[in-house]
Design a protein around this motif. Structure first.
Motif, PDB file in Angstrom:
ATOM      1  N   GLY A   1       0.780  -1.226   0.000  1.00  0.00           N
ATOM      2  CA  GLY A   1       0.000   0.000   0.000  1.00  0.00           C
ATOM      3  C   GLY A   1       0.813   1.278   0.000  1.00  0.00           C
ATOM      4  N   GLU A   2       1.323   1.673  -1.155  1.00  0.00           N
ATOM      5  CA  GLU A   2       2.052   2.942  -1.271  1.00  0.00           C
ATOM      6  C   GLU A   2       1.774   3.584  -2.618  1.00  0.00           C
ATOM      7  OE1 GLU A   2       6.073   3.244   0.951  1.00  0.00           O
ATOM      8  OE2 GLU A   2       6.190   1.424  -0.275  1.00  0.00           O
ATOM      9  N   VAL A   3       1.571   4.905  -2.598  1.00  0.00           N
ATOM     10  CA  VAL A   3       1.560   5.644  -3.859  1.00  0.00           C
ATOM     11  C   VAL A   3       2.992   5.760  -4.356  1.00  0.00           C
ATOM     12  CG1 VAL A   3      -0.520   6.939  -3.285  1.00  0.00           C
ATOM     13  CG2 VAL A   3       1.719   7.901  -2.725  1.00  0.00           C
ATOM     14  N   THR A   4       3.146   5.980  -5.640  1.00  0.00           N
ATOM     15  CA  THR A   4       4.487   5.969  -6.227  1.00  0.00           C
ATOM     16  C   THR A   4       4.847   7.236  -6.983  1.00  0.00           C
ATOM     17  OG1 THR A   4       3.605   4.852  -8.199  1.00  0.00           O
ATOM     18  CG2 THR A   4       4.462   3.448  -6.434  1.00  0.00           C
ATOM     19  N   ASP A   5       3.972   8.246  -6.972  1.00  0.00           N
ATOM     20  CA  ASP A   5       4.322   9.454  -7.724  1.00  0.00           C
ATOM     21  C   ASP A   5       5.524  10.129  -7.061  1.00  0.00           C
ATOM     22  OD1 ASP A   5       2.839  11.864  -5.955  1.00  0.00           O
ATOM     23  OD2 ASP A   5       1.871   9.897  -5.867  1.00  0.00           O
ATOM     24  N   PRO A   6       6.484  10.604  -7.866  1.00  0.00           N
ATOM     25  CA  PRO A   6       7.745  11.103  -7.319  1.00  0.00           C
ATOM     26  C   PRO A   6       7.612  12.354  -6.463  1.00  0.00           C
ATOM     27  CG  PRO A   6       7.601  11.525  -9.684  1.00  0.00           C
ATOM     28  CD  PRO A   6       6.468  10.616  -9.340  1.00  0.00           C
ATOM     29  N   GLY A   7       6.512  13.063  -6.554  1.00  0.00           N
ATOM     30  CA  GLY A   7       6.350  14.265  -5.754  1.00  0.00           C
ATOM     31  C   GLY A   7       5.894  14.021  -4.328  1.00  0.00           C
ATOM     32  N   THR A   8       5.611  12.772  -3.983  1.00  0.00           N
ATOM     33  CA  THR A   8       5.102  12.449  -2.651  1.00  0.00           C
ATOM     34  C   THR A   8       6.250  12.150  -1.699  1.00  0.00           C
ATOM     35  OG1 THR A   8       3.051  11.555  -3.546  1.00  0.00           O
ATOM     36  CG2 THR A   8       3.662  10.848  -1.328  1.00  0.00           C
ATOM     37  N   ASP A   9       6.201  12.713  -0.514  1.00  0.00           N
ATOM     38  CA  ASP A   9       7.171  12.399   0.533  1.00  0.00           C
ATOM     39  C   ASP A   9       7.106  10.905   0.840  1.00  0.00           C
ATOM     40  OD1 ASP A   9       8.281  11.996   3.251  1.00  0.00           O
ATOM     41  OD2 ASP A   9       8.422  14.184   3.280  1.00  0.00           O
ATOM     42  N   ILE A  10       8.265  10.254   0.895  1.00  0.00           N
ATOM     43  CA  ILE A  10       8.304   8.809   1.078  1.00  0.00           C
ATOM     44  C   ILE A  10       7.641   8.374   2.379  1.00  0.00           C
ATOM     45  CG2 ILE A  10      10.582   8.771   2.184  1.00  0.00           C
ATOM     46  CD1 ILE A  10      11.131   6.189   0.580  1.00  0.00           C
TER      47      ILE A  10
END
Length: 342
Positions: free
Chosen positions: A137-146
Motif C-alpha cells: 500500500g504505497e503511492v508511487t508518484d515522485p512528488g510524494t514524501d516517502i
C-alpha cells in the motif's frame, strides 16, 4: 517468563527469491514456520498458476529432509491478469492469493499496476470467488514524501476499493503507520500483516548517526508514534492482525552501494525478534494468537500441529550468511538477540 511454547507459527508474507538463494532462505524459514505465503515478485514475475506450481516445486526441493514446510504460493497481479486466471487460482489448492504491487513501489514491482481502476473487473472476480488480495500500500508518484506514501495510498486508492468491493478479502501488507492500523480496524473483512523490524525500530535506526542500509526497507521505517501504534495492534489480541515477516534477502553488494535495494532479512531469527517485540510491552502471552492462530483463521486453514519453544537466552547473530555465490547480511548482524528458538 523464561520460556514460551507456541503452536507452530506461519509467515504470511515472505520473500524467498529463487535459484541458489533458496538453499539459504528456505531452511531459515522452515526451521520455525510450518507454512508461508511466498511473494511472486521474481524476474520474471509469477503471474500464472502454472508458474506458481513450478516455483513451489523448486522451494520444496530446498526444504531440509528433517523439516516439514508448506509453501503457499501467490500470483503477481498485473494489468494483463484475467478473470479466467483468477478462476484457475481459486480452484488450485496451492495458490492462496494475488499480490498487488503499485508499479514502481518496491523491488521487482515494474510489472505492477499503474491504474487500479483498470483492474476492477478482476477484483470483482476475486471478490466473488473469495480469493484474497494482498496489497503493497504505497503511492508511487515522485512528488510524494516517502514517509506519506502509505497514508496517501489508503486515502486515494484503498479506501475507495474497500468501499466498492465490500466482500473482497483484503490484506494490507507490512502496515507501517497509525493510519494503516486504523484502516484495517475500520472494516471487518480487512486484515494487516506486521513485520518484526517495523515493531522493533523507527526511522532513527536507518538514519541516526549515518545511513544504515540493512535497515532500509519499503515501506520505510516511520516515526516512533507509528511504531507504538503497530506494537499496540500486534499485541492487542485483535484477530485482524497477524505475522508477516516481509523477510527480503539481497546480496550484500546490492545493499551496500550508492543505490541500495530495499529489504530487511529477518528469516534467520524471525520468531526471536517477534518475541523481543512482544516482551518489550509485557505481552508475550499474546504472541501465539498473532503468530499461530489469526493468519490461519483469515485464510480458512487449520492451525498447525506441533509446537515451537522460545527461551530467554542471548545469542549473537552471524555477520553474514551465504546467498548463492555472494553474502547476505541479516538484520541485527553481529549483535545480540535476547530470545532463542529451541
Amino acid at each position: 517468563m523464561q520460556h514460551i511454547t507456541l503452536i507452530r507459527p506461519d509467515d504470511w508474507h515472505l520473500h524467498l527469491r529463487d535459484g541458489d538463494a533458496l538453499s539459504t532462505t528456505v531452511p531459515h524459514t522452515a526451521r520455525q514456520f510450518a507454512r508461508a505465503i511466498v511473494m511472486p515478485n521474481l524476474t520474471p514475475p509469477v503471474t500464472t498458476v502454472e508458474a506458481a506450481l513450478a516455483y513451489r516445486q523448486r522451494i520444496l526441493a530446498a526444504v531440509p529432509a528433517d523439516l516439514n514446510f508448506e509453501p503457499l504460493t501467490s500470483l503477481y497481479l498485473t494489468p494483463a491478469t484475467t478473470r479466467d486466471e483468477v478462476a484457475r487460482a481459486a480452484e488450485c489448492p496451492h495458490v492462496h492469493a494475488f499480490k498487488l504491487y503499485p508499479a514502481g513501489a518496491t523491488t521487482h514491482s515494474e510489472a505492477g499496476v499503474g491504474d487500479l481502476k483498470g483492474i476492477y473487473p478482476v477484483l470483482e472476480a476475486m471478490e466473488h470467488l473469495r480469493v484474497p488480495l494482498l496489497v503493497h500500500g504505497e503511492v508511487t508518484d515522485p512528488g510524494t514524501d516517502i514517509f506519506d506514501r502509505e497514508r496517501l495510498f489508503i486515502e486515494r486508492e484503498l479506501a475507495p476499493m474497500a468501499e466498492r468491493f465490500p466482500g473482497l478479502r483484503l490484506v494490507l501488507e507490512h502496515v507501517t503507520t497509525r493510519e494503516g492500523i486504523d484502516f484495517v480496524r475500520s472494516r471487518p473483512q480487512l486484515a494487516g500483516t506486521l513485520t518484526a523490524h517495523h515493531l522493533l525500530y523507527n526511522r532513527n535506526a536507518l538514519l541516526a548517526g549515518g545511513v544504515r542500509p540493512h535497515y532500509f526497507c519499503l515501506p520505510v521505517l516511520k516515526r516512533e508514534t507509528h511504531r507504538q501504534a503497530l506494537l499496540e495492534a500486534a499485541t492487542s489480541g485483535n484477530p485482524q492482525f497477524f505475522l508477516g515477516t516481509d523477510s527480503a534477502p539481497h546480496a550484500q553488494s546490492r545493499k551496500e552501494t550508492a543505490c541500495g535495494c530495499a529489504g530487511c532479512y529477518t528469516a534467520h531469527a524471525a520468531m526471536e525478534l517477534y518475541a523481543e517485540a512482544f516482551d518489550s510491552v509485557g505481552r508475550l502471552h499474546r504472541l501465539e494468537s498473532f503468530a499461530s492462530l489469526n493468519g490461519p483463521r483469515f485464510y480458512g486453514l487449520e492451525p498447525n500441529r506441533g509446537t515451537v519453544t522460545l527461551t530467554r537466552q542471548a545469542w549473537t547473530a552471524p555477520e553474514t550468511y551465504p546467498l548463492g555465490s555472494e553474502s547476505l547480511v541479516p538484520l541485527r548482524a553481529g549483535e545480540s538477540i535476547a530470545w532463542k528458538l529451541a
